[in-house]
Write a protein that holds these residues in place. Structure first.
Motif, PDB file in Angstrom:
ATOM      1  N   ALA A  61      12.087 -15.309  25.671  1.00 42.46           N
ATOM      2  CA  ALA A  61      10.643 -15.091  25.672  1.00 42.46           C
ATOM      3  C   ALA A  61      10.315 -13.651  25.302  1.00 42.46           C
ATOM      4  CB  ALA A  61      10.055 -15.448  27.030  1.00 42.46           C
ATOM      5  N   ARG A  62      11.097 -12.690  25.814  1.00 38.88           N
ATOM      6  CA  ARG A  62      10.821 -11.276  25.548  1.00 38.88           C
ATOM      7  C   ARG A  62      11.043 -10.932  24.076  1.00 38.88           C
ATOM      8  NH1 ARG A  62       9.430  -7.268  24.089  1.00 38.88           N
ATOM      9  NH2 ARG A  62       9.319  -5.205  25.099  1.00 38.88           N
ATOM     10  N   LEU A  63      11.947 -11.652  23.402  1.00 40.92           N
ATOM     11  CA  LEU A  63      12.231 -11.377  21.997  1.00 40.92           C
ATOM     12  C   LEU A  63      11.529 -12.364  21.062  1.00 40.92           C
ATOM     13  CD1 LEU A  63      14.452  -9.600  23.372  1.00 40.92           C
ATOM     14  CD2 LEU A  63      15.827 -10.020  21.323  1.00 40.92           C
ATOM     15  N   ALA A  64      10.493 -13.032  21.574  1.00 39.11           N
ATOM     16  CA  ALA A  64       9.684 -13.974  20.794  1.00 39.11           C
ATOM     17  C   ALA A  64      10.526 -15.089  20.190  1.00 39.11           C
ATOM     18  CB  ALA A  64       8.912 -13.234  19.695  1.00 39.11           C
TER      19      ALA A  64
ATOM     20  N   SER B 242      17.697   2.052  28.781  1.00 36.02           N
ATOM     21  CA  SER B 242      16.451   1.345  28.519  1.00 36.02           C
ATOM     22  C   SER B 242      15.283   2.175  29.020  1.00 36.02           C
ATOM     23  CB  SER B 242      16.454  -0.033  29.204  1.00 36.02           C
ATOM     24  OG  SER B 242      16.609   0.117  30.607  1.00 36.02           O
ATOM     25  N   ALA B 243      14.077   1.722  28.696  1.00 41.03           N
ATOM     26  CA  ALA B 243      12.873   2.464  29.065  1.00 41.03           C
ATOM     27  C   ALA B 243      11.815   1.525  29.614  1.00 41.03           C
ATOM     28  CB  ALA B 243      12.328   3.214  27.850  1.00 41.03           C
ATOM     29  N   ASN B 244      10.822   2.086  30.290  1.00 40.02           N
ATOM     30  CA  ASN B 244       9.715   1.293  30.805  1.00 40.02           C
ATOM     31  C   ASN B 244       9.047   0.515  29.673  1.00 40.02           C
ATOM     32  OD1 ASN B 244      10.103   2.336  33.373  1.00 40.02           O
ATOM     33  ND2 ASN B 244       8.688   4.035  33.048  1.00 40.02           N
ATOM     34  N   GLY B 245       8.770  -0.753  29.940  1.00 33.88           N
ATOM     35  CA  GLY B 245       8.108  -1.573  28.941  1.00 33.88           C
ATOM     36  C   GLY B 245       9.022  -2.095  27.857  1.00 33.88           C
ATOM     37  N   GLY B 246      10.316  -1.798  27.956  1.00 39.01           N
ATOM     38  CA  GLY B 246      11.268  -2.216  26.930  1.00 39.01           C
ATOM     39  C   GLY B 246      11.923  -3.545  27.237  1.00 39.01           C
TER      40      GLY B 246
ATOM     41  N   TRP C  98      24.022   5.063  33.940  1.00 41.36           N
ATOM     42  CA  TRP C  98      22.761   5.344  33.266  1.00 41.36           C
ATOM     43  C   TRP C  98      21.704   5.817  34.249  1.00 41.36           C
ATOM     44  CZ3 TRP C  98      23.806   5.465  28.345  1.00 41.36           C
ATOM     45  CH2 TRP C  98      24.803   4.635  27.848  1.00 41.36           C
ATOM     46  N   THR C  99      20.877   6.744  33.790  1.00 40.67           N
ATOM     47  CA  THR C  99      19.756   7.242  34.577  1.00 40.67           C
ATOM     48  C   THR C  99      18.447   6.839  33.902  1.00 40.67           C
ATOM     49  OG1 THR C  99      20.006   9.346  33.397  1.00 40.67           O
ATOM     50  CG2 THR C  99      21.000   9.177  35.585  1.00 40.67           C
ATOM     51  N   ASP C 100      17.353   6.993  34.626  1.00 44.39           N
ATOM     52  CA  ASP C 100      16.062   6.572  34.082  1.00 44.39           C
ATOM     53  C   ASP C 100      15.679   7.416  32.869  1.00 44.39           C
ATOM     54  OD1 ASP C 100      13.598   8.622  35.188  1.00 44.39           O
ATOM     55  OD2 ASP C 100      15.550   8.753  36.175  1.00 44.39           O
ATOM     56  N   ALA C 101      14.957   6.800  31.950  1.00 40.64           N
ATOM     57  CA  ALA C 101      14.610   7.460  30.691  1.00 40.64           C
ATOM     58  C   ALA C 101      13.578   8.566  30.867  1.00 40.64           C
ATOM     59  CB  ALA C 101      14.088   6.425  29.686  1.00 40.64           C
ATOM     60  N   ASP C 102      12.760   8.485  31.898  1.00 39.81           N
ATOM     61  CA  ASP C 102      11.673   9.455  32.069  1.00 39.81           C
ATOM     62  C   ASP C 102      12.160  10.815  32.549  1.00 39.81           C
ATOM     63  OD1 ASP C 102       9.824   7.553  31.284  1.00 39.81           O
ATOM     64  OD2 ASP C 102       9.451   6.863  33.337  1.00 39.81           O
ATOM     65  N   THR C 103      12.988  10.802  33.592  1.00 41.97           N
ATOM     66  CA  THR C 103      13.371  12.069  34.233  1.00 41.97           C
ATOM     67  C   THR C 103      14.877  12.282  34.333  1.00 41.97           C
ATOM     68  OG1 THR C 103      13.406  11.092  36.466  1.00 41.97           O
ATOM     69  CG2 THR C 103      11.278  11.924  35.650  1.00 41.97           C
ATOM     70  N   HIS C 104      15.666  11.233  34.117  1.00 40.11           N
ATOM     71  CA  HIS C 104      17.131  11.285  34.288  1.00 40.11           C
ATOM     72  C   HIS C 104      17.516  11.734  35.698  1.00 40.11           C
ATOM     73  CE1 HIS C 104      18.042  10.318  30.138  1.00 40.11           C
ATOM     74  NE2 HIS C 104      17.185  11.241  29.735  1.00 40.11           N
ATOM     75  N   THR C 105      16.722  11.348  36.659  1.00 43.10           N
ATOM     76  CA  THR C 105      17.020  11.709  38.052  1.00 43.10           C
ATOM     77  C   THR C 105      17.379  10.518  38.922  1.00 43.10           C
ATOM     78  OG1 THR C 105      14.670  11.599  38.641  1.00 43.10           O
ATOM     79  CG2 THR C 105      15.532  13.750  37.970  1.00 43.10           C
TER      80      THR C 105
ATOM     81  N   ILE D  48      16.127  -2.732  34.319  1.00 40.70           N
ATOM     82  CA  ILE D  48      17.401  -3.075  34.953  1.00 40.70           C
ATOM     83  C   ILE D  48      17.607  -4.586  34.950  1.00 40.70           C
ATOM     84  CG2 ILE D  48      18.719  -2.968  37.104  1.00 40.70           C
ATOM     85  CD1 ILE D  48      17.319  -0.354  37.733  1.00 40.70           C
ATOM     86  N   LEU D  49      18.794  -5.002  34.534  1.00 38.49           N
ATOM     87  CA  LEU D  49      19.125  -6.418  34.430  1.00 38.49           C
ATOM     88  C   LEU D  49      19.232  -7.062  35.812  1.00 38.49           C
ATOM     89  CD1 LEU D  49      19.965  -8.544  32.209  1.00 38.49           C
ATOM     90  CD2 LEU D  49      22.313  -8.052  32.896  1.00 38.49           C
TER      91      LEU D  49
END
Length: 357
Positions: A104-107, A188-192, A222-229, A256-257
């Protein structure tokens, strides 16, 4: 899950089996495949007759959209055989739900439940001799879907192919691994599409992982794309941390999966009175816990490896060793309990086993 199927599955059996050419004691993960495969195409707005046929190469047009726009999703699951010769899947309903969520996410069109389960169980039954008994042995199952429309216009495909292939497997990772905590790259990133098992998610990991390997590390946390914290996943797996006697893992999100092994380990921890928290985890918290001696364990969790213990990590050019827990590590306790359920060696009170009849 019902065993009543109505998909009109067509079966073409292999004339001869190649099983006698396989050294099951020396398998390389994902390199050997069984005698049969499942295939079903989506054409003219509907799924066509599903088929099982001998495993073989397939021909595709160079303009197939999967090559150009990456419409491809997959799942990873396993079949297990007990000492009586009975074969079981582990929570296949979760894999079915997740691959359709990814589609669904990839149409991409969602795959029918009756086609999925009849194809899966019939395929495993045909190749059940490839499922070897014994702890650590399994048949790895790879359902996947790809865009096959012959067009290079940047738009969703009009036609798709859903397949399942099978590969006999032993342990994926052996021993412990060292990891590098990501400071620049993100999974990955938010909304991705981080929550989906999209093929491109894994391709994007290869380069930063190769850089980590050049430094002597097997994987990246892996760390978050926004802050890497904030800590999120380890390599291709979900990740767990043990501080003192509490197990901690990050909550699922659009980054996150929703791992089947992850959610099963959370339930097993609760069932066995292991304190567990599902919350965000800062890198600084783990570094401080390592410095003050309260960080006991880190391990990755996923279908292929089940649990992969981590012996140490690097962050900002400093390496942190984890203590060696000889007995009663959470990773060994939970892995043994999980595998005992999968191999029909212990009670399955959560009803996760699905017998292939």
């Amino acid at each position: 899950m019902s065993n009543n199927y109505t998909s009109n599955l067509h079966i073409e059996k292999a004339k001869t089996s190649k099983i006698n050419t396989v050294d099951f004691d020396n398998l390389t993960f994902g390199r050997t495949f069984t005698d049969h495969m499942f295939i079903c195409d989506f054409v003219d707005g509907k799924w066509q007759q599903p088929k099982i046929m001998p495993y073989q190469a397939m021909t595709m047009d160079p303009s197939a959209r999967v090559f150009h726009y990456g419409q491809a999703v997959f799942e990873g699951m396993k079949a297990y055989k007990d000492d009586k010769g009975d074969v079981f899947l582990f929570r296949p309903d979760q894999n079915f739900k997740r691959i359709n969520k990814s589609c669904a996410r990839l149409a991409m069109p969602e795959f029918p439940e009756n086609y999925f389960f009849e194809g899966l169980t019939t395929l495993v039954n045909l190749d059940r001799d490839w499922v070897k008994p014994g702890m650590g042995n399994s048949l790895y199952l790879r359902p996947f879907a790809i865009a096959i429309d012959s067009a290079i216009a940047a738009a969703p495909s009009d036609s798709y192919r859903f397949m399942i292939i099978c590969s006999p497997a032993k342990a994926y990772y052996k021993g412990t691994v060292k990891v590098l905590i990501a400071e620049e790259f993100s999974r990955s990133a938010n909304g991705g599409v981080g929550f989906a098992k999209a093929a491109g998610n894994y391709a994007a990991q290869f380069y930063p992982t190769s850089l980590a390997q050049k430094k002597g590390y097997q994987q990246v946390i892996w760390t978050d794309a926004d802050t890497h914290t904030f800590l999120e996943e380890a390599g291709t797996m979900n990740v767990f941390f043990r501080i003192n006697d509490t197990l901690i893992t990050a909550p699922i999100s659009d980054r996150i999966l929703d791992g089947v092994t992850r959610k099963s380990l959370i339930q097993l921890a609760e069932d066995n009175d292991i304190p567990i928290e599902v919350r965000q985890i800062k890198v600084s918290e783990i570094v401080e816990a390592s410095k003050n001696g309260t960080l006991q364990e880190i391990f990755g969790a996923g279908t292929a490896a089940v649990i992969s213990p981590i012996e140490g990590f690097e962050y900002k050019d400093t390496y942190y060793n984890l203590p060696q827990i000889e007995d009663h590590s959470y990773s060994s306790i939970l892995k043994n309990k999980m595998m005992s359920i999968q191999h029909n060696l212990s009670e399955d009170k959560n009803e996760w086993r699905y017998e292939v009849k």
